[in-house]
Design a protein around this motif. Structure first.
Motif, PDB file in Angstrom:
ATOM      1  N   GLY A  68      10.894  -5.024  -2.331  1.00 56.78           N
ATOM      2  CA  GLY A  68       9.719  -4.268  -1.914  1.00 56.78           C
ATOM      3  C   GLY A  68      10.093  -2.942  -1.262  1.00 56.78           C
ATOM      4  N   LYS A  70      10.442   0.714  -0.427  1.00 56.52           N
ATOM      5  CA  LYS A  70       9.645   1.881  -0.817  1.00 56.52           C
ATOM      6  C   LYS A  70      10.396   3.185  -0.579  1.00 56.52           C
ATOM      7  CE  LYS A  70       5.081   1.306  -0.517  1.00 56.52           C
ATOM      8  NZ  LYS A  70       3.767   1.318   0.106  1.00 56.52           N
ATOM      9  N   GLY A 102       7.879  -2.340   1.697  1.00 55.40           N
ATOM     10  CA  GLY A 102       6.478  -2.608   1.425  1.00 55.40           C
ATOM     11  C   GLY A 102       6.292  -4.070   1.063  1.00 55.40           C
ATOM     12  N   GLU A 103       5.164  -4.359   0.456  1.00 54.49           N
ATOM     13  CA  GLU A 103       4.900  -5.718  -0.016  1.00 54.49           C
ATOM     14  C   GLU A 103       5.871  -6.060  -1.147  1.00 54.49           C
ATOM     15  OE1 GLU A 103       2.516  -8.056   0.970  1.00 54.49           O
ATOM     16  OE2 GLU A 103       2.350  -6.698   2.681  1.00 54.49           O
ATOM     17  N   LEU A 104       6.266  -7.306  -1.186  1.00 55.43           N
ATOM     18  CA  LEU A 104       7.117  -7.780  -2.264  1.00 55.43           C
ATOM     19  C   LEU A 104       6.301  -7.795  -3.559  1.00 55.43           C
ATOM     20  CD1 LEU A 104       9.938  -8.911  -2.855  1.00 55.43           C
ATOM     21  CD2 LEU A 104       9.025 -11.184  -2.375  1.00 55.43           C
ATOM     22  N   ASP A 106       4.975  -8.721  -7.323  1.00 56.11           N
ATOM     23  CA  ASP A 106       4.848  -9.999  -8.016  1.00 56.11           C
ATOM     24  C   ASP A 106       5.999 -10.076  -9.018  1.00 56.11           C
ATOM     25  OD1 ASP A 106       3.952 -12.425  -8.936  1.00 56.11           O
ATOM     26  OD2 ASP A 106       2.460 -11.552 -10.283  1.00 56.11           O
TER      27      ASP A 106
END
Length: 147
Positions: A68, A70, A102-104, A106
């Motif tokens: 994730g 960034k 950031g968010e992992l 999908d």
């Protein structure tokens, strides 16, 4: 058979032979390790080089997909090979300093963990400690030289 791991200077092996990029990454002073959804073991971020990409692109893509990340600086450390009795397969080892996670995405990664050292339960216990030792000794210099 225990695999044989060899290290080579950058440029010593043609990039066309590289199959993998492995990225020893740090975030806030900790090493970034990932766990695949299908396993309970930990690994250094990395993955297969696609036929259409250069190894530097592979490393950046895999770091983003698996952690994730960034914002980061990434630098090559060396070329490595693994020979488990069927001939050498080559990859390139990188270091990265992540400044923003950031968010992992999908993907195949279930979890990211920040650690001081490698955990004992590794996905590739015969290979990853050698890569980690090499990266650990080179990472501060490699990433610092990138500015």
């Amino acid at each position: 058979m225990t695999p044989t791991i060899r290290f080579y200077e950058l440029g010593a092996v043609p990039e066309s032979r590289f199959l993998y990029a492995v990225i020893a990454a740090r975030y806030r002073g900790k090493w970034v390790l990932v766990r695949h959804k299908e396993r309970q073991t930990w690994e250094i971020p990395g993955g297969h080089k696609e036929a259409y990409e250069g190894i530097d692109t592979t490393a950046a893509r895999e770091l983003m997909e698996e952690t994730g990340a960034k914002a980061f600086k990434i630098a090559p450390v060396c070329i490595y090979s693994v020979d488990a009795g069927e001939g050498e397969s080559f990859g390139q080892l990188f270091c990265a300093r992540i400044t923003e996670l950031g968010e992992l995405p999908d993907s195949e990664i279930a979890e990211v963990r920040l650690l001081d050292e490698l955990p004992e339960n590794l996905t590739y216990p015969a290979i990853q400690p050698a890569l980690f030792r090499k990266a650990k000794s080179a990472c501060s210099l490699a990433v610092a030289s990138q500015g």
